[in-house]
Write a protein that holds these residues in place. Structure first.
Motif, PDB file in Angstrom:
ATOM      1  N   VAL A   1       5.220   9.220   8.380  1.00  0.00           N
ATOM      2  CA  VAL A   1       6.171   7.663   8.641  1.00  0.00           C
ATOM      3  C   VAL A   1       5.189   7.068   8.516  1.00  0.00           C
ATOM      4  N   SER A   2       3.692   6.663   8.299  1.00  0.00           N
ATOM      5  CA  SER A   2       3.317   5.576   7.949  1.00  0.00           C
ATOM      6  C   SER A   2       3.211   5.285   6.802  1.00  0.00           C
ATOM      7  N   LYS A   3       3.562   5.901   6.305  1.00  0.00           N
ATOM      8  CA  LYS A   3       3.623   5.844   4.529  1.00  0.00           C
ATOM      9  C   LYS A   3       5.156   5.161   4.251  1.00  0.00           C
ATOM     10  N   GLY A   4       5.999   5.668   4.420  1.00  0.00           N
ATOM     11  CA  GLY A   4       7.259   5.045   4.514  1.00  0.00           C
ATOM     12  C   GLY A   4       7.793   4.015   5.162  1.00  0.00           C
ATOM     13  N   LEU A   5       6.724   3.670   6.274  1.00  0.00           N
ATOM     14  CA  LEU A   5       6.672   2.348   6.838  1.00  0.00           C
ATOM     15  C   LEU A   5       6.148   1.424   5.651  1.00  0.00           C
ATOM     16  N   TYR A   6       4.810   1.671   5.087  1.00  0.00           N
ATOM     17  CA  TYR A   6       4.070   1.428   4.178  1.00  0.00           C
ATOM     18  C   TYR A   6       5.211   0.982   2.568  1.00  0.00           C
ATOM     19  N   GLU A   7       5.917   2.045   2.344  1.00  0.00           N
ATOM     20  CA  GLU A   7       6.746   1.715   1.306  1.00  0.00           C
ATOM     21  C   GLU A   7       8.319   0.846   1.524  1.00  0.00           C
ATOM     22  N   ALA A   8       8.261   0.966   2.307  1.00  0.00           N
ATOM     23  CA  ALA A   8       9.029   0.176   3.391  1.00  0.00           C
ATOM     24  C   ALA A   8       8.980  -1.787   3.464  1.00  0.00           C
ATOM     25  N   GLY A   9       7.041  -2.281   3.072  1.00  0.00           N
ATOM     26  CA  GLY A   9       7.453  -3.182   2.681  1.00  0.00           C
ATOM     27  C   GLY A   9       6.773  -3.400   3.953  1.00  0.00           C
ATOM     28  N   LEU A  10       6.632  -2.609   5.581  1.00  0.00           N
ATOM     29  CA  LEU A  10       6.322  -3.156   6.492  1.00  0.00           C
ATOM     30  C   LEU A  10       5.270  -3.264   6.883  1.00  0.00           C
TER      31      LEU A  10
ATOM     32  N   ILE B   1       9.497  12.841  19.263  1.00  0.00           N
ATOM     33  CA  ILE B   1       8.404  12.314  18.271  1.00  0.00           C
ATOM     34  C   ILE B   1       7.816  11.440  17.431  1.00  0.00           C
ATOM     35  N   SER B   2       8.948  11.038  16.901  1.00  0.00           N
ATOM     36  CA  SER B   2       8.600   9.863  15.909  1.00  0.00           C
ATOM     37  C   SER B   2       8.664   8.876  16.902  1.00  0.00           C
TER      38      SER B   2
END
Lengths: 200, 596
Positions: B313-322, B237-238
């Motif tokens: 997931v969106s937040k994590g990708l944002y925080e990772a600078g992606l 699902i990820s």
């Protein structure tokens, strides 16, 4: 008629109210119209009086089956306090259709928690487009409590692009033959109630 | 036309299309609907509810031994029960293709833990497949059977709640006819005495080598190149959540999650500026990739706890600078009253727990609807660990705790048959003074009303012999006069019965005798109502936690709400009337005869 090519619809209620039928019919309409459809709900506690929700998403291509917070175009609620609880899922300018049914859980009878006096008024403070009906009462008058599903679908139908013939086709596909007429009646009642709410 | 199927319905369809002959399971959320759908829609597949997952798995092994394609299904913790045959079946390998469905429950929507069963596949050295929607859930059953037969291994299909219980469109295919493989004596392969098992362990390690090569080549692992310098490795699902957030990143979507295609991953990592792993729960992929000397990020940005979501997931990708932005928002703190699940109106368990609450005894609990009694206002239960644990817990507690006269273990009918029998045997054997309350509501209720060995019907609807709980307890060695039955709708009678059973030396059994009010059919008796003139607002009826009893708008002189009963919810169990001192709760048809 709304011509949007994708929509997120959140349906909420209390376990035992049978909220899943509405999402089945809704998914069926979208699927027949040629859209990609996903729908998600969690079973297990569904009959035990907890909060139940079903997410329906359709569009040209749908990835996640869950609606992100604040991204629901439409909220359908089978219970008025549950509509209030789910309100922050709804987009600005979104549509809410809720039953005025009031189910106070035992936990809100003890003094620690209280059930809000008038959830519908609270909802109207935040959302402009609200249809509130005595859905249980109307459904029982029509002859079956399960008709709440089609009543509420009728109430939100103006927010989606499907015409009445499409709804009728899906109702026929998803409801037992002997209940089709009753469901069509309930659907029309929901549509009228929504029209009256807009007019008033 | 495509059909809108849940992941579980799709697995059932996949079993049918793959030519699976036998399916066995014990119900458990989120896996239950797989076997239910098979029994309802695909009657050509023999399907059964086994008493527990271990037996289901062993039945499955027998079927594979007989050359048939086979499916067994269970929730994640069910595989703990079946771990014994599972670990050694990984050594023997299969004859007919064998797919184990492990339905994990991240977020614990209906489970006692959120263990990540991908580790089980690695533990047993077998491959697992990781579908990301219903179409793949269906297709991967057949692919699983083929891999199973090609590499002589059981294959795990790793489902999660969101895959099992989400619906998406599925293109159906005609069923295939699998290769015929009649039973043959293959003792060196299937009889795991040490001499044979040592040889099979060698086969397992050789098999892993072949599977690693296969992983590099298979189309189950999909490379999506969009010309991005961001690479995302994900599965299940990820994948959907990541795609929703960053549709134009490059993806390596892992359909085969173990063994990993490490060469393919190496090329993917080397050709991207940043590579990030998006996976739910544990860093299963991330650690394996890092261990191979490749630098990827992951759990720094995505929680190990609970489910992921499009927003997380969106937040994590944002925080990772992606990602350029985090789509969505955090949930705000709940300002409304909570609405936890509760025992239904008329639930026979309510009377049992009202009695136990009154007696204030230690109560070891178990898995089922009745676990809900731990929540206020009933608030009774001192342990709940896993299926069947109540009895062992009670024995241990009773051996060391002398501050109480005894301990009560509560266990449902289906749970008792699943893994409570051996616990009771221990109580007899080791002379424990526990009282075992079998809450017999004659159905597997929590998962939605499934049959079990005491209901008289099989999954496929055939009448069959029924376990007699009294006779079973006697056979286990419980003395006949230590076994009693009681009607849990009789509040005082239940209190007396528990007391009586606890006073007996040695193990005693108390069996409640009311069926579930919802399943298999709804039981409704004459509803009750509150005479508001008599109600004194004492709140005794509120404290039994019945959803049909609500506060009315009418207040007493001390400004306490009087009670009102919703006639559409009340089943007429009478338990509230039995605790109402002013006798204000009366049947609806009868006018109050009490003088005002």
């Amino acid at each position: 008629m709304n011509n949007k090519t994708s929509s997120n619809i959140l349906i909420v209620g209390v376990g035992g109210q049978g909220v899943l039928l509405a999402s089945e019919i809704l998914s069926d309409v979208a699927m027949r119209a040629g859209f990609d459809v996903k729908k998600s709900e969690v079973h297990g506690m569904s009959q035990r009086g907890g909060v139940v929700s079903s997410h329906v998403k359709y569009g040209p291509k749908v990835f996640s089956p869950i609606i992100p917070y604040g991204q629901a175009d439409i909220l359908i609620s089978f219970e008025q306090a549950e509509a209030l609880r789910a309100l922050d899922w709804v987009k600005k300018g979104g549509l809410v259709a809720t039953s005025r049914t009031r189910l106070v859980p035992p936990i809100a009878t003890g003094g620690q928690f209280t059930y809000p006096d008038d959830p519908v008024t609270e909802i109207r403070k935040k959302i402009k487009n609200v249809v509130a009906l005595d859905a249980d009462k109307i459904a029982l008058e029509l002859g079956n409590i399960r008709l709440v599903n089609t009543l509420l679908l009728g109430a939100i139908s103006s927010g989606l692009q499907f015409d009445n013939a499409a709804w009728e086709q899906s109702l026929k596909a998803r409801v037992k033959a002997k209940f089709v007429d009753l469901n069509l009646k309930a659907f029309a009642r929901g549509q009228n109630a929504a029209a009256e709410a807009v007019a008033s | 036309m495509k059909r809108l199927l849940s992941g579980n319905e799709a697995v059932a369809r996949g079993a049918y299309e793959a030519g699976i002959k036998l399916a066995a399971a014990y119900p458990g959320t989120p896996s239950t609907e797989i076997l239910e759908t098979l029994a309802e829609e695909y009657r050509s597949v023999y399907s059964e509810w086994s008493p527990n997952e271990k037996v289901a798995f062993e039945v499955g092994i027998g079927s594979s031994l007989g050359g048939a394609r086979t499916l067994v299904a269970m929730k994640h913790v069910g595989l703990n029960v079946a771990a014994d045959p599972f670990m050694t079946f990984a050594y023997t390998g299969v004859r007919g293709g064998f797919v184990l469905v492990s339905a994990d429950d991240p977020e614990m929507h209906s489970s006692q833990n959120e263990q990540d069963n991908r580790y089980y596949a690695r533990f047993a050295q077998i491959p697992f497949l990781d579908p990301s929607d219903s179409q793949e859930a269906k297709d991967f059953v057949r692919r699983g059977c083929e891999i199973s037969e090609l590499f002589d291994t059981p294959v795990m299909l790793h489902m999660t709640t969101r895959i099992s219980h989400s619906k998406s469109l599925v293109e159906e295919n005609d069923p295939v006819t699998p290769p015929e493989l009649p039973f043959a004596h293959e003792m060196e392969k299937f009889v795991m005495i040490p001499a044979n098992a040592r040889k099979r362990h060698v086969v397992v390690t050789e098999r892993m080598e072949k599977l690693r090569k296969f992983a590099e080549e298979t189309d189950l692992n999909v490379l999506e190149e969009n010309g991005s310098d961001v690479g995302i490795i994900t599965g299940g699902i990820s994948y959907q959540y990541a795609k929703e957030s960053m549709p134009n990143a490059d993806y390596l979507k892992l359909g085969l999650g173990f063994p990993l295609p490490l060469e393919k991953i190496r090329r993917f990592v080397e050709s991207h500026k940043t590579t990030i792993v998006v996976e739910e729960l544990e860093p299963f992929y991330e650690e394996a990739i890092n261990a191979a000397g490749l630098k990827v990020e992951g759990k720094e940005y995505f929680s190990r706890l609970g489910e992921l979501s499009p927003y997380l997931v969106s937040k994590g990708l944002y925080e990772a600078g992606l990602a350029e932005q985090a789509k969505g928002a955090d949930f705000e703190a709940e300002s409304l009253f909570p609405r936890p699940p509760i025992l239904c109106p008329g639930c026979p368990h309510r009377g049992a727990f009202m009695a136990l609450k009154k007696l204030k005894v230690p109560v070891t609990g178990d898995i089922g609807c009745y676990t809900l009694a731990v929540l206020p206002p009933l608030h009774v239960m001192d342990s709940c660990i896993c299926m069947g644990a109540s009895i062992g817990n009670a024995i241990g507690l009773e051996k060391v705790d002398k501050s109480h006269k005894g301990v009560v273990a509560v266990i449902g009918d289906s749970t008792f048959l699943h893994s409570g029998i051996t616990g009771l045997l221990d109580a007899v054997y080791n002379k424990s003074n526990v009282t075992v309350m079998i809450l017999d509501n004659r159905v597997t209720a929590m998962t939605g009303g499934q049959q079990h060995p005491a209901t008289g019907f099989t999954l496929m609807g055939e009448p069959t012999r029924q376990v007699d709980f009294v006779e079973l307890c006697k056979a286990l060695g419980v003395e006949e006069d230590h076994i009693r039955q009681v009607d849990p709708y009789d509040y005082q009678g239940t209190i007396d019965a528990v007391k009586e059973q606890m006073e007996k030396a040695g193990p005693s059994v108390l069996i409640t005798t009311r069926a579930c009010v919802l399943m298999p059919k709804r039981i409704i008796d004459r509803a009750y109502k509150v005479d508001l003139d008599l109600c004194n607002g004492c709140s005794a009826c509120f404290r039994i936690g019945c959803p049909a009893i609500l506060p009315s708008k009418e207040m007493t002189r001390r400004n306490r709400p009087k009670a009102v009963i919703d006639p559409t919810l009340c089943t007429g169990c009478t338990l509230c009337a039995q605790v109402c001192q002013p006798e204000a709760i009366i049947p609806v048809e009868e006018p109050s005869t009490v003088a005002k």
